[in-house]
Design an enzyme around this catalytic site. Structure first.
Site, short mmCIF file in Angstrom:
data_model
loop_
_atom_site.label_atom_id
_atom_site.label_comp_id
_atom_site.label_asym_id
_atom_site.label_seq_id
_atom_site.Cartn_x
_atom_site.Cartn_y
_atom_site.Cartn_z
N LYS A 1 20.75 -56.56 62.77
CA LYS A 1 21.31 -55.58 63.69
C LYS A 1 20.45 -55.46 64.95
O LYS A 1 19.23 -55.51 64.89
CB LYS A 1 21.39 -54.23 62.97
CG LYS A 1 22.34 -53.26 63.60
CD LYS A 1 22.58 -52.07 62.68
CE LYS A 1 23.48 -51.07 63.36
NZ LYS A 1 23.64 -49.87 62.57
N SER B 1 26.49 -42.31 66.54
CA SER B 1 25.41 -42.97 67.28
C SER B 1 25.96 -43.99 68.27
O SER B 1 25.41 -44.14 69.37
CB SER B 1 24.44 -43.65 66.30
OG SER B 1 23.74 -42.68 65.56
N ARG C 1 32.69 -37.65 58.74
CA ARG C 1 33.33 -37.13 59.96
C ARG C 1 34.84 -37.17 59.88
O ARG C 1 35.53 -36.35 60.48
CB ARG C 1 32.89 -37.95 61.18
CG ARG C 1 31.43 -37.83 61.51
CD ARG C 1 31.08 -38.82 62.58
NE ARG C 1 31.31 -40.16 62.03
CZ ARG C 1 31.06 -41.30 62.64
NH1 ARG C 1 30.59 -41.29 63.85
NH2 ARG C 1 31.29 -42.46 62.07
N HIS D 1 24.07 -35.80 62.52
CA HIS D 1 23.03 -36.08 61.52
C HIS D 1 22.16 -34.83 61.30
O HIS D 1 21.85 -34.46 60.16
CB HIS D 1 22.09 -37.20 61.99
CG HIS D 1 22.72 -38.54 62.13
ND1 HIS D 1 22.56 -39.29 63.27
CD2 HIS D 1 23.48 -39.27 61.28
CE1 HIS D 1 23.20 -40.44 63.12
NE2 HIS D 1 23.77 -40.45 61.93
#
Length: 150
Positions: free
Chosen positions: A41, A127, A90, A17
């Site tokens: 979440k 993450s 990615r 990030h």
């Protein structure tokens, strides 16, 4: 003024990030890091901690702002007059997922999504990997900016 919104949960911010934000600074007059709030979440880090990690990482960069938000990203872009959404890629799976969102956002608005490939040295970091390393008492510090402290 070219404004880009970089949305995400940043739980926590990773070196990937960080790299995308740093490179975004050279492309845009302002990069707004927008931490999305999703009541469904379960986060490892509090919203306040996630915001502080990012603010501390970019405390000497006036072109970076950090905010929190709920709702549609394109609605936030309109509210902030951000013409672009910045996203990092990615791998091919990221591309397929992000492409669908970008097409939807463009269909619902005139906001363009700009993709930056993550640097090779950070392309494996996510993450969720960082959280797994933390849960298992591994050395997470090599995966995140110095501002991320447990």
């Amino acid at each position: 003024m070219k404004k880009a919104l970089f949305p995400g949960s940043f739980d926590p911010i990773t070196n990937g990030h960080y790299d995308v934000i740093k490179r975004g600074i050279s492309l845009f007059d302002e990069v707004i890091v927008a931490i999305g709030i999703n009541a469904e979440k379960k986060y490892m880090f509090s919203l306040e901690d996630r915001k502080r990690f990012i603010e501390d990482s970019f405390k000497n960069e006036p072109k970076v702002k950090v905010i929190t938000y709920e709702g549609l990203t394109i609605d936030l872009c309109r509210k902030l007059d951000a013409q672009f959404i910045l996203r990092g890629l990615r791998n091919p799976a990221d591309f397929e997922f992000e492409k669908a969102i970008a097409h939807t956002n463009r269909r619902l608005s005139k906001i363009e999504t700009v993709f930056l490939l993550t640097a090779a040295k950070t392309s494996y970091i996510s993450s969720s990997i960082v959280r797994d390393v933390i849960r298992n008492n591994g050395d997470y510090t090599v995966l995140v900016p110095d501002s991320v402290k447990i």
